[in-house]
Design an enzyme around this catalytic site. Structure first.
Site, PDB file in Angstrom:
ATOM      1  N   LYS A  50       5.990  -0.710 -12.838  1.00 26.09           N
ATOM      2  CA  LYS A  50       6.917  -1.121 -11.775  1.00 26.09           C
ATOM      3  C   LYS A  50       8.258  -1.526 -12.391  1.00 26.09           C
ATOM      4  CE  LYS A  50       3.149  -2.412  -8.702  1.00 26.09           C
ATOM      5  NZ  LYS A  50       2.292  -3.454  -8.117  1.00 26.09           N
ATOM      6  N   GLN A  92       1.109  -9.803  -8.306  1.00 25.40           N
ATOM      7  CA  GLN A  92       0.175  -8.731  -8.658  1.00 25.40           C
ATOM      8  C   GLN A  92      -1.263  -9.193  -8.420  1.00 25.40           C
ATOM      9  OE1 GLN A  92       1.169  -5.680  -9.386  1.00 25.40           O
ATOM     10  NE2 GLN A  92      -0.844  -4.832  -9.805  1.00 25.40           N
ATOM     11  N   ASP A 115       5.575  -6.357  -0.669  1.00 28.84           N
ATOM     12  CA  ASP A 115       4.221  -5.805  -0.639  1.00 28.84           C
ATOM     13  C   ASP A 115       3.625  -5.885   0.769  1.00 28.84           C
ATOM     14  OD1 ASP A 115       3.115  -4.588  -2.840  1.00 28.84           O
ATOM     15  OD2 ASP A 115       2.534  -6.449  -3.828  1.00 28.84           O
TER      16      ASP A 115
HETATM   17  N1  GUN Z   1      -2.931  -4.486  -7.397  1.00 27.11           N
HETATM   18  C1  GUN Z   1      -3.221  -3.168  -7.270  1.00 27.11           C
HETATM   19  N2  GUN Z   1      -2.335  -2.561  -6.446  1.00 27.11           N
HETATM   20  C2  GUN Z   1      -1.472  -3.508  -6.043  1.00 27.11           C
HETATM   21  C3  GUN Z   1      -0.334  -3.491  -5.161  1.00 27.11           C
HETATM   22  O1  GUN Z   1       0.049  -2.471  -4.587  1.00 27.11           O
HETATM   23  N3  GUN Z   1       0.286  -4.708  -5.008  1.00 27.11           N
HETATM   24  C4  GUN Z   1      -0.136  -5.841  -5.620  1.00 27.11           C
HETATM   25  N4  GUN Z   1       0.537  -6.962  -5.398  1.00 27.11           N
HETATM   26  N5  GUN Z   1      -1.188  -5.894  -6.419  1.00 27.11           N
HETATM   27  C5  GUN Z   1      -1.848  -4.728  -6.630  1.00 27.11           C
END
Ligand code: GUN
Length: 280
Positions: A50, A92, A115
């Site tokens: 990311k 995350q 998110d």
């Molecule tokens: N863990 C796995 N995929 C994601 C996601 O798209 N967002 C977040 N915050 N954690 C994750």
């Protein structure tokens, strides 16, 4: 007939290119803050991607790392501080077991919640007012749209009821007129559900879960699973055997994964613009 490969890598690249162009015309860089607790290897890899992709297109991405024994109050205090100085903020997942995920996520300012996981944004998605929605479900819908795959009226089985993928995707596809079967670990006769589905979305992380005898001819497979065996990445579907029966299928890697990153960054620019315009 062998199924057409849905190329998420290619589509995500074009989204990132568009974003880069738009961001280059801004006076300042949008800022994305990422909170990472603990050192789960998958989370470290995802957050690094990311950051890398965000930085490449001109977003200022900062990863804030905390030990897995961080106290919840301290983490929430940090989130509240970062709310003020970020355009987008994500935590995350999964969080260490000692933390209450819903309470932690609720500390995120909904205007910065790129998110789409705060109760406000989740609820808006549920009622069809999709503003900031989770990146993986939106990435999946983009893939379907990009390949002109009609959603309305389709029978869709979603395997995995997580708050990040399965549940919001179920609402979002229902909002678009599909009939949804949301399956989970306790689902009886999974085969019976998958065999009658026009589209199957799987997000369990169990390699080989979906075999060719579980799907009908011409099925569309969207594989949001990611698991590793002997150092190689696998999705939930047995790709080689299902490809022969499917009309479309996403590969792993190179299908849903890159879309999640691209859409998260798109959400960051969206939140930046909305906040500048005073919308929430
Ligand atoms: N863990 C796995 N995929 C994601 C996601 O798209 N967002 C977040 N915050 N954690 C994750």
């Amino acid at each position: 007939m062998s199924g057409k490969i849905i190329d998420g890598k290619k589509i995500s690249k074009s989204i990132l290119l568009e974003l880069k162009k738009e961001i280059s015309e801004l006076d300042e860089k949008p800022k994305l803050s990422i909170i990472l607790c603990g050192d789960l290897i998958e989370s470290v890899i995802y957050t690094d991607i990311k950051k890398k992709k965000g930085t490449e297109i001109g977003i200022d991405v900062e990863i804030h790392k905390f030990p897995d024994d961080i106290k919840q109050e301290k983490l929430i205090k940090k989130i509240k501080e970062l709310n003020k100085e970020s355009d987008g903020l994500i935590v995350q997942l999964p969080l260490p077991k000692t933390l209450e995920t819903n309470k932690v996520l609720s500390a995120i300012d909904p205007a910065k919640d790129v998110d789409g996981l705060t109760p406000l944004n989740f609820g808006k998605t549920f009622i069809g007012q999709e503003e900031l929605v989770p990146a993986t479900p939106l990435g999946i819908i983009r893939l379907l749209e990009e390949y002109n795959i009609n959603i309305k009226g389709k029978d869709i089985a979603i395997i995995g009821k997580s708050n990040i993928v399965g549940k919001p995707l179920a609402f979002m596809l229902a909002n678009r007129g599909a009939t949804i079967t949301l399956c989970n670990n306790n689902t009886k006769d999974l085969n019976e559900k998958t065999l009658k589905s026009d589209i199957i979305v799987s997000a369990t992380g169990k390699p080989g879960l979906i075999t060719k005898n579980m799907v009908k001819q011409g099925v569309i497979i969207i594989d949001a699973g990611y698991g590793k065996k002997d150092g190689k990445a696998y999705g939930d579907a047995c790709f080689d055997e299902i490809k022969e029966k499917a009309s479309y299928i996403t590969p792993v890697p190179g299908g849903v994964g890159p879309m999640t990153v691209a859409v998260l960054l798109e959400n960051t620019l969206k939140a930046y613009k909305r906040n500048k315009n005073g919308q929430i």
